[in-house]
Every structure is written in C-alpha cells, then in structure tokens.
Design a protein around this motif. Structure first.
Motif, PDB file in Angstrom:
ATOM      1  N   HIS A  85      58.988  49.760  15.433  1.00 24.52           N
ATOM      2  CA  HIS A  85      58.580  50.353  16.700  1.00 24.52           C
ATOM      3  C   HIS A  85      59.578  51.457  17.024  1.00 24.52           C
ATOM      4  O   HIS A  85      60.759  51.189  17.241  1.00 24.52           O
ATOM      5  N   ILE A  86      59.110  52.688  17.033  1.00 26.18           N
ATOM      6  CA  ILE A  86      59.976  53.829  17.349  1.00 26.18           C
ATOM      7  C   ILE A  86      59.448  54.473  18.614  1.00 26.18           C
ATOM      8  O   ILE A  86      58.276  54.838  18.694  1.00 26.18           O
ATOM      9  N   ASP A  87      60.336  54.584  19.598  1.00 23.28           N
ATOM     10  CA  ASP A  87      59.953  55.228  20.850  1.00 23.28           C
ATOM     11  C   ASP A  87      61.122  56.040  21.375  1.00 23.28           C
ATOM     12  O   ASP A  87      62.135  56.188  20.692  1.00 23.28           O
ATOM     13  N   ALA A  88      60.987  56.565  22.558  1.00 24.48           N
ATOM     14  CA  ALA A  88      62.012  57.440  23.130  1.00 24.48           C
ATOM     15  C   ALA A  88      63.357  56.732  23.271  1.00 24.48           C
ATOM     16  O   ALA A  88      64.385  57.400  23.358  1.00 24.48           O
ATOM     17  N   ASN A  89      63.389  55.418  23.257  1.00 19.17           N
ATOM     18  CA  ASN A  89      64.659  54.701  23.350  1.00 19.17           C
ATOM     19  C   ASN A  89      65.545  54.925  22.128  1.00 19.17           C
ATOM     20  O   ASN A  89      66.752  54.778  22.216  1.00 19.17           O
ATOM     21  N   VAL A  90      64.971  55.294  20.984  1.00 23.17           N
ATOM     22  CA  VAL A  90      65.760  55.523  19.771  1.00 23.17           C
ATOM     23  C   VAL A  90      66.627  56.776  19.923  1.00 23.17           C
ATOM     24  O   VAL A  90      67.611  56.946  19.233  1.00 23.17           O
ATOM     25  N   ASP A  91      66.277  57.626  20.850  1.00 19.28           N
ATOM     26  CA  ASP A  91      66.971  58.891  21.055  1.00 19.28           C
ATOM     27  C   ASP A  91      68.223  58.740  21.924  1.00 19.28           C
ATOM     28  O   ASP A  91      68.909  59.700  22.193  1.00 19.28           O
ATOM     29  N   GLU A  92      68.544  57.538  22.351  1.00 13.40           N
ATOM     30  CA  GLU A  92      69.675  57.313  23.239  1.00 13.40           C
ATOM     31  C   GLU A  92      71.021  57.566  22.579  1.00 13.40           C
ATOM     32  O   GLU A  92      72.004  57.852  23.241  1.00 13.40           O
ATOM     33  N   SER A  93      71.086  57.469  21.249  1.00 10.82           N
ATOM     34  CA  SER A  93      72.356  57.583  20.557  1.00 10.82           C
ATOM     35  C   SER A  93      72.903  59.001  20.555  1.00 10.82           C
ATOM     36  O   SER A  93      74.092  59.205  20.366  1.00 10.82           O
ATOM     37  N   GLY A  94      72.026  59.995  20.717  1.00 12.30           N
ATOM     38  CA  GLY A  94      72.464  61.377  20.663  1.00 12.30           C
ATOM     39  C   GLY A  94      72.630  61.877  19.240  1.00 12.30           C
ATOM     40  O   GLY A  94      73.040  63.011  19.016  1.00 12.30           O
ATOM     41  N   ASN A  95      72.333  61.040  18.242  1.00 14.87           N
ATOM     42  CA  ASN A  95      72.424  61.454  16.841  1.00 14.87           C
ATOM     43  C   ASN A  95      71.222  62.306  16.464  1.00 14.87           C
ATOM     44  O   ASN A  95      70.293  62.476  17.244  1.00 14.87           O
ATOM     45  N   ASP A  96      71.225  62.799  15.246  1.00 11.68           N
ATOM     46  CA  ASP A  96      70.099  63.562  14.718  1.00 11.68           C
ATOM     47  C   ASP A  96      68.867  62.677  14.722  1.00 11.68           C
ATOM     48  O   ASP A  96      68.801  61.681  13.996  1.00 11.68           O
ATOM     49  N   LEU A  97      67.899  63.024  15.542  1.00 13.59           N
ATOM     50  CA  LEU A  97      66.704  62.196  15.702  1.00 13.59           C
ATOM     51  C   LEU A  97      65.925  62.072  14.402  1.00 13.59           C
ATOM     52  O   LEU A  97      65.484  60.989  14.036  1.00 13.59           O
ATOM     53  N   SER A  98      65.773  63.164  13.686  1.00 16.17           N
ATOM     54  CA  SER A  98      65.025  63.143  12.431  1.00 16.17           C
ATOM     55  C   SER A  98      65.655  62.166  11.444  1.00 16.17           C
ATOM     56  O   SER A  98      64.971  61.328  10.860  1.00 16.17           O
ATOM     57  N   GLY A  99      66.953  62.253  11.273  1.00 17.94           N
ATOM     58  CA  GLY A  99      67.648  61.355  10.346  1.00 17.94           C
ATOM     59  C   GLY A  99      67.572  59.910  10.781  1.00 17.94           C
ATOM     60  O   GLY A  99      67.391  59.011   9.961  1.00 17.94           O
ATOM     61  N   THR A 100      67.697  59.674  12.077  1.00  8.60           N
ATOM     62  CA  THR A 100      67.635  58.313  12.614  1.00  8.60           C
ATOM     63  C   THR A 100      66.268  57.692  12.360  1.00  8.60           C
ATOM     64  O   THR A 100      66.163  56.552  11.889  1.00  8.60           O
ATOM     65  N   VAL A 101      65.211  58.427  12.661  1.00  5.98           N
ATOM     66  CA  VAL A 101      63.850  57.913  12.471  1.00  5.98           C
ATOM     67  C   VAL A 101      63.582  57.656  10.996  1.00  5.98           C
ATOM     68  O   VAL A 101      63.060  56.598  10.619  1.00  5.98           O
ATOM     69  N   GLN A 102      63.937  58.581  10.141  1.00  5.82           N
ATOM     70  CA  GLN A 102      63.690  58.410   8.709  1.00  5.82           C
ATOM     71  C   GLN A 102      64.473  57.238   8.143  1.00  5.82           C
ATOM     72  O   GLN A 102      63.971  56.498   7.293  1.00  5.82           O
ATOM     73  N   GLU A 103      65.691  57.030   8.621  1.00  5.23           N
ATOM     74  CA  GLU A 103      66.482  55.891   8.167  1.00  5.23           C
ATOM     75  C   GLU A 103      65.835  54.576   8.596  1.00  5.23           C
ATOM     76  O   GLU A 103      65.788  53.617   7.833  1.00  5.23           O
ATOM     77  N   LYS A 104      65.304  54.526   9.799  1.00 10.06           N
ATOM     78  CA  LYS A 104      64.634  53.313  10.272  1.00 10.06           C
ATOM     79  C   LYS A 104      63.393  53.002   9.425  1.00 10.06           C
ATOM     80  O   LYS A 104      63.108  51.848   9.132  1.00 10.06           O
ATOM     81  N   VAL A 105      62.664  54.029   9.015  1.00 11.60           N
ATOM     82  CA  VAL A 105      61.496  53.826   8.156  1.00 11.60           C
ATOM     83  C   VAL A 105      61.945  53.259   6.809  1.00 11.60           C
ATOM     84  O   VAL A 105      61.366  52.297   6.296  1.00 11.60           O
ATOM     85  N   ARG A 106      62.984  53.831   6.237  1.00  9.58           N
ATOM     86  CA  ARG A 106      63.485  53.324   4.947  1.00  9.58           C
ATOM     87  C   ARG A 106      63.964  51.879   5.066  1.00  9.58           C
ATOM     88  O   ARG A 106      63.724  51.073   4.170  1.00  9.58           O
ATOM     89  N   GLU A 107      64.632  51.554   6.169  1.00  7.11           N
ATOM     90  CA  GLU A 107      65.078  50.179   6.393  1.00  7.11           C
ATOM     91  C   GLU A 107      63.888  49.229   6.464  1.00  7.11           C
ATOM     92  O   GLU A 107      63.943  48.117   5.936  1.00  7.11           O
ATOM     93  N   MET A 108      62.810  49.661   7.113  1.00  3.37           N
ATOM     94  CA  MET A 108      61.610  48.830   7.197  1.00  3.37           C
ATOM     95  C   MET A 108      61.080  48.539   5.796  1.00  3.37           C
ATOM     96  O   MET A 108      60.751  47.403   5.464  1.00  3.37           O
TER      97      MET A 108
END
Length: 147
Positions: free
Chosen positions: A114-137
């Motif tokens: 589940h990816i939503d606007a809450n993932v953006d709280e870290s201030g990190n690169d959003l693209s990298g964060t989302v792609q890493e979460k997909v790979r982890e899944m």
C-alpha cells in the motif's frame, strides 16, 4: 502497462510475466471543486508513473477507484474485496496506490503493498523509495512459497 493496452491474445502471452496489479485510488469525496479533482487525478497519475515506467512488463494498472465510500473503512473493505478477487483470478501481487493520505490505521489484508502520500513523509527521493518498496514486496517470502 495499463489494462486497456492488453487484448485477449496479448494477455494470454504475457500473463506469466504480468504478476502484479496496481489499483489506483484517487480518494475523492465528491466535495472537491473541479480544480481540486483535477489536482488529485494529476497527483495520482504522477505517482503511477513511479511504477508503470520502471516496472513495465511486470505490472498492470487497473481502472482507478475515484470516489471513497462514506468512510475509509468502507473504502478499505471494497479495495480488499477487489484485491482478493484479482489475486484469486489473475495476479500474484496486488498494490494499492493513492496520492491522497490513506489513514495509517486502516489496511487491507489482501493488499501486498500500500503506497500513499504517507510514504512521502521521509523527505527522501520519492521515486527511489517507491521502487524500493515494490522490490521488497516481490522479494518477500509469501506463505504459499513456504515448503
């Protein structure tokens, strides 16, 4: 890849590779002004680009659920039922993506990511964060994988 890009023959050929479904959830309530609805749709489109392009050939994006029910619990129940059906019939993994903040305490049991606007709280690169979460899944061992 969008669901509308696949005809019956292509689906039969590509089905072994297209193991992940994305359910976009705009999260509109109906109280938004037209310009606010446009903003929500554009934000969701931008978020979908974070997975559709880099993972083309493995992910299918289904039609969006634009309006939430009267409360987030009902919306989550509808998303969960849809996810269960998609996993039963077509896909191994189901992701929900919403550029709107989804209440943190409400989750769907059949959704693998589940990816939503809450993932953006870290201030990190959003693209990298989302792609890493997909790979982890994908790398997570699912119960059916256990011997």
């Amino acid at each position: 890849m969008k669901f509308s890009d696949l005809d019956e023959q292509q689906w039969n050929e590509l089905k072994p590779y297209l193991d992940t479904c994305v359910i976009p959830v705009t999260g509109l309530s109906g109280a938004e002004a037209p310009w606010q609805a446009v903003e929500g749709l554009e934000r969701l489109r931008d978020w979908l680009d974070l997975v559709e392009q880099p993972f083309k050939g493995r992910i299918v994006t289904y039609p969006a659920m634009h309006y939430r029910m009267s409360d987030w619990e009902q919306t989550a129940a509808a998303v969960d039922e849809l996810s269960r059906q998609l996993k039963q019939e077509q896909f191994r993994y189901v992701m929900v993506m919403s550029a709107m903040p989804w209440p943190k305490h409400i989750r769907c049991g059949a959704v693998d990511l589940h990816i939503d606007a809450n993932v953006d709280e870290s201030g990190n690169d959003l693209s990298g964060t989302v792609q890493e979460k997909v790979r982890e899944m994908w790398n997570k061992k699912l119960p059916e994988d256990e011997c």
